[in-house]
Design a protein around this motif. Structure first.
Motif, PDB file in Angstrom:
ATOM      1  N   LEU A 198       0.840  -1.188   0.000  1.00 32.00           N
ATOM      2  CA  LEU A 198       0.000   0.000   0.000  1.00 32.00           C
ATOM      3  C   LEU A 198       0.881   1.246   0.000  1.00 32.00           C
ATOM      4  O   LEU A 198       1.996   1.229   0.533  1.00 32.00           O
ATOM      5  N   PRO A 199       0.404   2.347  -0.580  1.00 36.73           N
ATOM      6  CA  PRO A 199       1.184   3.592  -0.546  1.00 36.73           C
ATOM      7  C   PRO A 199       1.447   4.036   0.891  1.00 36.73           C
ATOM      8  O   PRO A 199       0.654   3.774   1.801  1.00 36.73           O
ATOM      9  N   MET A 200       2.552   4.725   1.098  1.00 38.82           N
ATOM     10  CA  MET A 200       2.905   5.190   2.437  1.00 38.82           C
ATOM     11  C   MET A 200       1.874   6.176   2.975  1.00 38.82           C
ATOM     12  O   MET A 200       1.672   6.272   4.184  1.00 38.82           O
ATOM     13  N   THR A 201       1.220   6.922   2.072  1.00 37.62           N
ATOM     14  CA  THR A 201       0.168   7.845   2.527  1.00 37.62           C
ATOM     15  C   THR A 201      -0.985   7.089   3.171  1.00 37.62           C
ATOM     16  O   THR A 201      -1.570   7.549   4.153  1.00 37.62           O
ATOM     17  N   VAL A 202      -1.302   5.907   2.627  1.00 40.47           N
ATOM     18  CA  VAL A 202      -2.375   5.090   3.198  1.00 40.47           C
ATOM     19  C   VAL A 202      -1.976   4.608   4.587  1.00 40.47           C
ATOM     20  O   VAL A 202      -2.772   4.654   5.535  1.00 40.47           O
ATOM     21  N   ALA A 203      -0.727   4.160   4.744  1.00 36.77           N
ATOM     22  CA  ALA A 203      -0.260   3.709   6.053  1.00 36.77           C
ATOM     23  C   ALA A 203      -0.296   4.845   7.071  1.00 36.77           C
ATOM     24  O   ALA A 203      -0.660   4.643   8.240  1.00 36.77           O
ATOM     25  N   SER A 204       0.062   6.047   6.626  1.00 37.06           N
ATOM     26  CA  SER A 204       0.034   7.191   7.542  1.00 37.06           C
ATOM     27  C   SER A 204      -1.389   7.527   7.967  1.00 37.06           C
ATOM     28  O   SER A 204      -1.637   7.849   9.136  1.00 37.06           O
ATOM     29  N   MET A 205      -2.335   7.449   7.044  1.00 33.93           N
ATOM     30  CA  MET A 205      -3.733   7.719   7.382  1.00 33.93           C
ATOM     31  C   MET A 205      -4.277   6.652   8.334  1.00 33.93           C
ATOM     32  O   MET A 205      -5.041   6.952   9.260  1.00 33.93           O
ATOM     33  N   ILE A 206      -3.888   5.387   8.116  1.00 33.12           N
ATOM     34  CA  ILE A 206      -4.322   4.321   9.022  1.00 33.12           C
ATOM     35  C   ILE A 206      -3.770   4.564  10.426  1.00 33.12           C
ATOM     36  O   ILE A 206      -4.471   4.379  11.430  1.00 33.12           O
ATOM     37  N   ALA A 207      -2.499   4.992  10.501  1.00 32.52           N
ATOM     38  CA  ALA A 207      -1.901   5.284  11.806  1.00 32.52           C
ATOM     39  C   ALA A 207      -2.653   6.407  12.510  1.00 32.52           C
ATOM     40  O   ALA A 207      -2.911   6.339  13.726  1.00 32.52           O
ATOM     41  N   ALA A 208      -3.023   7.444  11.750  1.00 29.06           N
ATOM     42  CA  ALA A 208      -3.785   8.542  12.343  1.00 29.06           C
ATOM     43  C   ALA A 208      -5.150   8.064  12.835  1.00 29.06           C
ATOM     44  O   ALA A 208      -5.631   8.479  13.897  1.00 29.06           O
ATOM     45  N   GLY A 209      -5.773   7.182  12.070  1.00 24.90           N
ATOM     46  CA  GLY A 209      -7.066   6.646  12.487  1.00 24.90           C
ATOM     47  C   GLY A 209      -6.970   5.804  13.740  1.00 24.90           C
ATOM     48  O   GLY A 209      -7.852   5.857  14.604  1.00 24.90           O
ATOM     49  N   GLU A 210      -5.902   5.024  13.861  1.00 29.15           N
ATOM     50  CA  GLU A 210      -5.728   4.214  15.073  1.00 29.15           C
ATOM     51  C   GLU A 210      -5.456   5.089  16.290  1.00 29.15           C
ATOM     52  O   GLU A 210      -5.947   4.801  17.385  1.00 29.15           O
ATOM     53  N   ARG A 211      -4.656   6.139  16.110  1.00 31.32           N
ATOM     54  CA  ARG A 211      -4.374   7.024  17.251  1.00 31.32           C
ATOM     55  C   ARG A 211      -5.625   7.740  17.721  1.00 31.32           C
ATOM     56  O   ARG A 211      -5.827   7.944  18.920  1.00 31.32           O
ATOM     57  N   GLY A 212      -6.480   8.145  16.783  1.00 32.28           N
ATOM     58  CA  GLY A 212      -7.682   8.887  17.154  1.00 32.28           C
ATOM     59  C   GLY A 212      -8.891   8.020  17.417  1.00 32.28           C
ATOM     60  O   GLY A 212      -9.978   8.555  17.689  1.00 32.28           O
ATOM     61  N   GLY A 213      -8.765   6.698  17.290  1.00 29.04           N
ATOM     62  CA  GLY A 213      -9.905   5.821  17.515  1.00 29.04           C
ATOM     63  C   GLY A 213     -10.964   5.923  16.429  1.00 29.04           C
ATOM     64  O   GLY A 213     -12.137   5.620  16.672  1.00 29.04           O
ATOM     65  N   ARG A 214     -10.573   6.331  15.225  1.00 32.55           N
ATOM     66  CA  ARG A 214     -11.518   6.495  14.110  1.00 32.55           C
ATOM     67  C   ARG A 214     -11.044   5.687  12.900  1.00 32.55           C
ATOM     68  O   ARG A 214     -11.072   6.159  11.778  1.00 32.55           O
ATOM     69  N   LEU A 215     -10.610   4.455  13.143  1.00 32.14           N
ATOM     70  CA  LEU A 215     -10.003   3.665  12.080  1.00 32.14           C
ATOM     71  C   LEU A 215     -10.990   3.392  10.945  1.00 32.14           C
ATOM     72  O   LEU A 215     -10.635   3.526   9.767  1.00 32.14           O
ATOM     73  N   SER A 216     -12.224   3.003  11.272  1.00 37.03           N
ATOM     74  CA  SER A 216     -13.184   2.682  10.211  1.00 37.03           C
ATOM     75  C   SER A 216     -13.505   3.910   9.366  1.00 37.03           C
ATOM     76  O   SER A 216     -13.640   3.805   8.136  1.00 37.03           O
ATOM     77  N   GLU A 217     -13.605   5.087   9.989  1.00 32.44           N
ATOM     78  CA  GLU A 217     -13.883   6.304   9.232  1.00 32.44           C
ATOM     79  C   GLU A 217     -12.714   6.646   8.301  1.00 32.44           C
ATOM     80  O   GLU A 217     -12.920   7.036   7.142  1.00 32.44           O
ATOM     81  N   VAL A 218     -11.498   6.505   8.814  1.00 28.71           N
ATOM     82  CA  VAL A 218     -10.324   6.807   7.996  1.00 28.71           C
ATOM     83  C   VAL A 218     -10.220   5.826   6.823  1.00 28.71           C
ATOM     84  O   VAL A 218      -9.908   6.216   5.696  1.00 28.71           O
ATOM     85  N   LEU A 219     -10.488   4.555   7.091  1.00 29.10           N
ATOM     86  CA  LEU A 219     -10.429   3.560   6.015  1.00 29.10           C
ATOM     87  C   LEU A 219     -11.473   3.851   4.936  1.00 29.10           C
ATOM     88  O   LEU A 219     -11.209   3.658   3.746  1.00 29.10           O
ATOM     89  N   GLU A 220     -12.642   4.304   5.346  1.00 29.72           N
ATOM     90  CA  GLU A 220     -13.661   4.675   4.359  1.00 29.72           C
ATOM     91  C   GLU A 220     -13.197   5.842   3.502  1.00 29.72           C
ATOM     92  O   GLU A 220     -13.417   5.873   2.286  1.00 29.72           O
ATOM     93  N   ARG A 221     -12.524   6.804   4.133  1.00 30.46           N
ATOM     94  CA  ARG A 221     -12.000   7.943   3.375  1.00 30.46           C
ATOM     95  C   ARG A 221     -10.896   7.498   2.422  1.00 30.46           C
ATOM     96  O   ARG A 221     -10.819   7.965   1.282  1.00 30.46           O
ATOM     97  N   VAL A 222     -10.047   6.591   2.899  1.00 35.70           N
ATOM     98  CA  VAL A 222      -8.995   6.051   2.027  1.00 35.70           C
ATOM     99  C   VAL A 222      -9.613   5.353   0.826  1.00 35.70           C
ATOM    100  O   VAL A 222      -9.148   5.503  -0.316  1.00 35.70           O
ATOM    101  N   ALA A 223     -10.671   4.576   1.067  1.00 33.42           N
ATOM    102  CA  ALA A 223     -11.338   3.876  -0.032  1.00 33.42           C
ATOM    103  C   ALA A 223     -11.934   4.859  -1.039  1.00 33.42           C
ATOM    104  O   ALA A 223     -11.850   4.641  -2.252  1.00 33.42           O
TER     105      ALA A 223
END
Length: 420
Positions: free
Chosen positions: A343-368
């Protein structure tokens, strides 16, 4: 709810190699059984009390399951989408699930899909959970549907979850159609071009050959080669077709080997234009599915296993298997994804931000959503490059044929001029 320590549960699960297994375990609760199975690296499909499993496997369910074996081949991709959408709306309106399935089977389902819906209705009416009925028909209903339905049965939001499943399947189908359309156009153009060339060589060239032979014209090597090909096709056409069919069958069998699959995978992901399409489609499909499952309360390890089953690509299977093993060792999803570099590094960074903020599913939807937009752009760019390339290639081939046919006319005119 905690049960006595001697309670026996039956389970169905999928191991790391994708094989389905079943058995029994003694545990205080179904959650404990699921925890033990996940610790063994398995994906949980169903956990139920032993008595419930025996009742759900009773005789009334056997006939519909047998009927499904013959009907599953006629299921369209739109059928589960339509069922989830219509049944979900009826259940949200207060209609019982059995009544909703009966109404859909009577009026909404296609005749080929109707017997499957009726078999599901019979099982549900006899006490089998709807998620289990879907899981038994994995050829018609993707694992994400049974997983979402199982989560809905636990939360009491079946109607809303079926609607979400329909929306998710529709998005995935849209991605599949976009990629298919991008591949269909060049394949159609190349196929049409080859057909035209074959007809010219097999039927048009022999007529010119007779004309040139009668006039005694000197034929260039290019024309002689094409005439030889035309005569060969005309004399041995049936043998050539049989040989081509055997070659196609042999190629299909050979392509199933791991070495060929890995080579084909490297080509797909490595090519400049095609690689971008493949990566964008992979990110969009996998992130969308992962987001839908996590937002519905599915455990992360179960969600990863379901996403892993979406693709048959060796590269993506290795990716998700490695991510699954890394998450089981206690690493964050972002760190696990970053280590694999698919996966692109930008995707990994967004996933990390989602995990830190407790909004992983929302971030993954935005990535999609971003990946789907990137896929549309990539398809347009690929088409803008492929169209002129196809025109040049086909034009060169047809132009070469025309030149090969017309070159002897110059020597023919000399023969006519020398013999008035």
């Amino acid at each position: 709810m905690q049960l006595d320590a001697n309670a026996t549960f039956v389970f169905r699960a999928i191991d790391a190699q994708g094989r389905e297994s079943s058995g029994t375990l003694s545990a205080p609760s179904a959650a404990e059984v699921a925890f033990r199975l996940r610790r063994e690296g398995k994906t949980v499909l169903e956990v139920a009390r032993d008595a419930l499993a025996r009742s759900s496997a009773s005789t009334p369910n056997e006939a519909p399951s047998t009927a499904f074996i013959f009907a599953s081949k006629r299921v369209r991709r739109s059928d589960p989408i339509d069922l989830c959408r219509q049944v979900g709306v009826m259940v949200e309106s207060g209609v019982g699930i059995v009544e909703a399935l009966d109404a859909y089977a009577t009026e909404g389902a296609r005749p080929e899909f109707k017997e499957i819906v009726e078999s599901i209705r019979l099982e549900v009416s006899s006490g089998v959970p709807l998620s289990q009925a879907f899981a038994k028909r994995s050829d018609a209903f993707p694992p994400v549907v049974s997983a979402l339905t199982r989560a809905a049965e636990a939360t009491g939001q079946l109607g809303a979850m079926l609607a979400r499943a329909a929306e998710h399947l529709a998005r995935i189908e849209k991605i599949r159609r976009q990629v298919k359309a991008a591949a269909t156009y060049p394949a159609f153009m190349l196929g049409t071009g080859l057909l035209i060339v074959g007809l010219l060589v097999a039927f048009v060239l022999p007529r010119f050959a007779k004309l040139y032979e009668d006039r005694g014209a000197e034929l260039p090597m290019m024309t002689k080669s094409l005439l030889w090909i035309g005569r060969t096709i005309g004399d041995h056409g049936i043998s050539i077709l049989i040989g081509a069919a055997m070659l196609v069958v042999a190629s299909a069998v050979w392509s199933r080997s791991n070495g060929v699959r890995n080579l084909f995978d490297r080509l797909l992901f490595g090519l400049p234009v095609i690689g971008r399409l493949v990566r964008a489609a992979f990110v969009a499909r996998s992130m969308r599915t992962l987001s839908t499952l996590l937002s519905s309360g599915i455990h992360l390890l179960d969600a990863i296993a379901i996403v892993r089953s979406l693709d048959r690509s060796p590269r993506t299977e290795r990716f998700w298997s490695s991510v699954d093993a890394s998450v089981r060792e206690g690493r964050l999803l972002a760190d696990s994804v970053r280590r694999e570099r698919l996966l692109p590094m930008t995707v990994a960074s967004m996933i990390a931000a989602g995990e830190r903020g407790g909004r992983l599913s929302e971030v993954l939807e935005r990535v999609a959503s971003f990946a789907e937009e990137d896929l549309e752009i990539a398809i347009k760019q690929a088409m803008s490059l492929l169209e002129p390339m196809l025109v040049v290639v086909l034009g060169s081939v047809l132009g070469g044929l025309a030149i090969a046919l017309l070159l002897p006319l110059f020597s023919l005119s000399k023969v006519v001029a020398g013999n008035p």
